[in-house]
Design a protein around this motif. Structure first.
Motif, mmCIF file in Angstrom:
data_model
loop_
_atom_site.group_PDB
_atom_site.id
_atom_site.type_symbol
_atom_site.label_atom_id
_atom_site.label_comp_id
_atom_site.label_asym_id
_atom_site.label_seq_id
_atom_site.Cartn_x
_atom_site.Cartn_y
_atom_site.Cartn_z
ATOM 1 N N GLY A 67 0.820 -1.209 0.000
ATOM 2 C CA GLY A 67 0.000 0.000 0.000
ATOM 3 C C GLY A 67 0.851 1.254 0.000
ATOM 4 O O GLY A 67 0.550 2.235 -0.696
ATOM 5 N N PHE A 68 1.939 1.232 0.764
ATOM 6 C CA PHE A 68 2.859 2.373 0.772
ATOM 7 C C PHE A 68 3.484 2.585 -0.602
ATOM 8 O O PHE A 68 3.524 3.709 -1.120
ATOM 9 C CB PHE A 68 3.958 2.142 1.813
ATOM 10 N N VAL A 69 3.955 1.497 -1.212
ATOM 11 C CA VAL A 69 4.597 1.610 -2.522
ATOM 12 C C VAL A 69 3.599 2.083 -3.573
ATOM 13 O O VAL A 69 3.917 2.939 -4.418
ATOM 14 C CB VAL A 69 5.228 0.268 -2.925
ATOM 15 N N ASN A 70 2.377 1.551 -3.532
ATOM 16 C CA ASN A 70 1.366 1.954 -4.513
ATOM 17 C C ASN A 70 1.033 3.434 -4.425
ATOM 18 O O ASN A 70 0.856 4.107 -5.443
ATOM 19 C CB ASN A 70 0.087 1.128 -4.308
ATOM 20 N N THR A 71 0.920 3.958 -3.206
ATOM 21 C CA THR A 71 0.485 5.335 -3.038
ATOM 22 C C THR A 71 1.622 6.343 -3.129
ATOM 23 O O THR A 71 1.402 7.484 -3.543
ATOM 24 C CB THR A 71 -0.213 5.515 -1.683
ATOM 25 N N CYS A 72 2.827 5.929 -2.781
ATOM 26 C CA CYS A 72 3.927 6.889 -2.686
ATOM 27 C C CYS A 72 5.002 6.726 -3.755
ATOM 28 O O CYS A 72 5.791 7.649 -3.972
ATOM 29 C CB CYS A 72 4.584 6.795 -1.305
ATOM 30 N N ILE A 73 5.046 5.591 -4.427
ATOM 31 C CA ILE A 73 6.093 5.360 -5.421
ATOM 32 C C ILE A 73 5.505 4.974 -6.769
ATOM 33 O O ILE A 73 5.805 5.588 -7.789
ATOM 34 C CB ILE A 73 7.074 4.265 -4.943
ATOM 35 N N TYR A 78 4.032 3.176 -14.360
ATOM 36 C CA TYR A 78 4.696 1.878 -14.267
ATOM 37 C C TYR A 78 3.914 0.861 -15.093
ATOM 38 O O TYR A 78 2.688 0.898 -15.138
ATOM 39 C CB TYR A 78 4.778 1.401 -12.818
ATOM 40 N N ASP A 79 4.658 -0.046 -15.722
ATOM 41 C CA ASP A 79 4.044 -1.074 -16.552
ATOM 42 C C ASP A 79 4.215 -2.439 -15.900
ATOM 43 O O ASP A 79 5.290 -2.771 -15.381
ATOM 44 C CB ASP A 79 4.704 -1.102 -17.937
ATOM 45 N N ILE A 108 5.505 -7.826 -10.821
ATOM 46 C CA ILE A 108 6.711 -7.051 -11.092
ATOM 47 C C ILE A 108 6.363 -5.950 -12.080
ATOM 48 O O ILE A 108 5.746 -6.195 -13.125
ATOM 49 C CB ILE A 108 7.824 -7.946 -11.669
ATOM 50 N N TYR A 109 6.762 -4.732 -11.751
ATOM 51 C CA TYR A 109 6.481 -3.554 -12.573
ATOM 52 C C TYR A 109 7.794 -2.861 -12.930
ATOM 53 O O TYR A 109 8.781 -2.963 -12.208
ATOM 54 C CB TYR A 109 5.584 -2.573 -11.831
ATOM 55 N N ARG A 110 7.754 -2.111 -14.044
ATOM 56 C CA ARG A 110 8.908 -1.300 -14.430
ATOM 57 C C ARG A 110 8.450 0.100 -14.790
ATOM 58 O O ARG A 110 7.406 0.288 -15.410
ATOM 59 C CB ARG A 110 9.653 -1.913 -15.620
ATOM 60 N N PHE A 118 12.592 -0.895 -11.083
ATOM 61 C CA PHE A 118 11.629 -1.980 -10.987
ATOM 62 C C PHE A 118 10.991 -2.012 -9.603
ATOM 63 O O PHE A 118 11.599 -1.602 -8.608
ATOM 64 C CB PHE A 118 12.307 -3.331 -11.245
ATOM 65 N N ILE A 119 9.756 -2.511 -9.550
ATOM 66 C CA ILE A 119 9.027 -2.697 -8.297
ATOM 67 C C ILE A 119 8.440 -4.099 -8.287
ATOM 68 O O ILE A 119 7.883 -4.557 -9.292
ATOM 69 C CB ILE A 119 7.902 -1.665 -8.142
ATOM 70 N N CYS A 120 8.553 -4.779 -7.158
ATOM 71 C CA CYS A 120 7.922 -6.090 -6.973
ATOM 72 C C CYS A 120 7.004 -6.007 -5.768
ATOM 73 O O CYS A 120 7.451 -5.694 -4.657
ATOM 74 C CB CYS A 120 8.974 -7.172 -6.771
#
Length: 274
Positions: A67-73, A78-79, A108-110, A118-120
């Motif tokens: 939730g933190f990554v989705n809202t703040c990063i 991101y794809d 996994i997103y980029r 990248f984000i996982c």
């Protein structure tokens, strides 16, 4: 069964064939299995080592960290490029945002603006004995010699060992660990002994240490019953000021509303069977 893009289909018995460009269905597998999107597989095929350059990798375990990554990063562009699958059941459906307790895949997103970022997001319950395989799958397509890896994880405060009673702690609290290659200071106190990290987060840090990768882990201990509330998610906010990621994070003007939506989603799920 749940497909890569979140639809629920009938389970089929055959295994996935990478040559089948039209079928995105993942069969049930006991061991972790990484599946890249068609476009990303094509891109990987252009490199001799079948890996893409990765300068920044953010890995969030659990709904609060996700939730933190989705809202703040990840609120910027991101794809979705892949996923790691293990232990899926027929009834498992996915929302792609890893905000629901039913999201058992790791996506996994980029960044479409910085192709080396990248984000996982992982809300899956990965067995301890599968941790090494899971980490190997994640890093199999990424060239991380010069990367910075940020790991976020949440645990209940009852697992935090301290001379101070849990009732006297100002929860939630943040603790950190870093590899010997990480050059910056931690934004919070180091995780005190005899507390230990286990499972996939610990395996990621071990991988980073062994392979000379700049890695840091921030662990949030919370008293929230389902490990998700506004205070728990906000406990990660100091991470945004850390030297390693502050230059690529864009401010989200809709943060508060998105946080409320995530908390409400989990509150409904938590009380569904009361």
């Amino acid at each position: 069964m749940a497909t890569f893009f979140g639809e629920v289909l009938q389970v089929i018995s055959r295994a996935v064939d990478d040559d089948d460009e039209e079928d995105e269905t993942i069969c049930l597998k006991s061991d972790p299995y990484i599946y890249w999107s068609k476009s990303f597989r094509t891109e990987l095929g252009q490199h001799p080592d079948y890996r893409a350059t990765c300068d920044i990798l953010v890995i969030a375990f659990g709904a609060a960290a996700a939730g933190f990554v989705n809202t703040c990063i990840k609120h910027s562009k991101y794809d979705l490029i892949g996923g790691i699958f293990s232990g899926l059941q027929n009834q498992d459906s996915q929302t792609l945002m890893q905000q629901s307790l039913n999201d058992k895949k790791c996506y996994i997103y980029r960044s479409s603006e910085s192709l080396s970022t990248f984000i996982c997001l992982c809300n899956a319950d990965v067995a301890v004995e599968q941790s090494s395989s899971w980490v190997n799958q994640l890093f199999s397509g990424l060239r991380t010699q010069n990367a910075f890896v940020l790991v976020l994880n949440t645990s209940h405060a009852s697992r935090f060992i301290s001379d101070v009673p849990t009732s006297d702690l100002s929860l939630p609290i943040l603790r950190g660990l870093k590899t010997s290659h990480f050059p910056d200071k931690l934004i919070c106190p180091v995780l005190e002994q005899p507390n230990l990290m286990t499972g996939v987060p610990a395996q990621v840090m071990t991988h980073c240490q062994v392979h000379g990768i700049k890695g840091v882990l921030y662990q949030c201990y919370t008293s929230a019953r389902n490990l998700v509330d506004t205070a728990t998610i906000k406990a990660f906010w100091p991470v945004l000021s850390s030297t390693s990621i502050k230059d690529f994070v864009q401010k989200n003007t809709n943060t508060e509303k998105q946080l409320q939506d995530i908390v409400k989603l989990h509150a409904v799920h938590d009380t569904l069977y009361l």
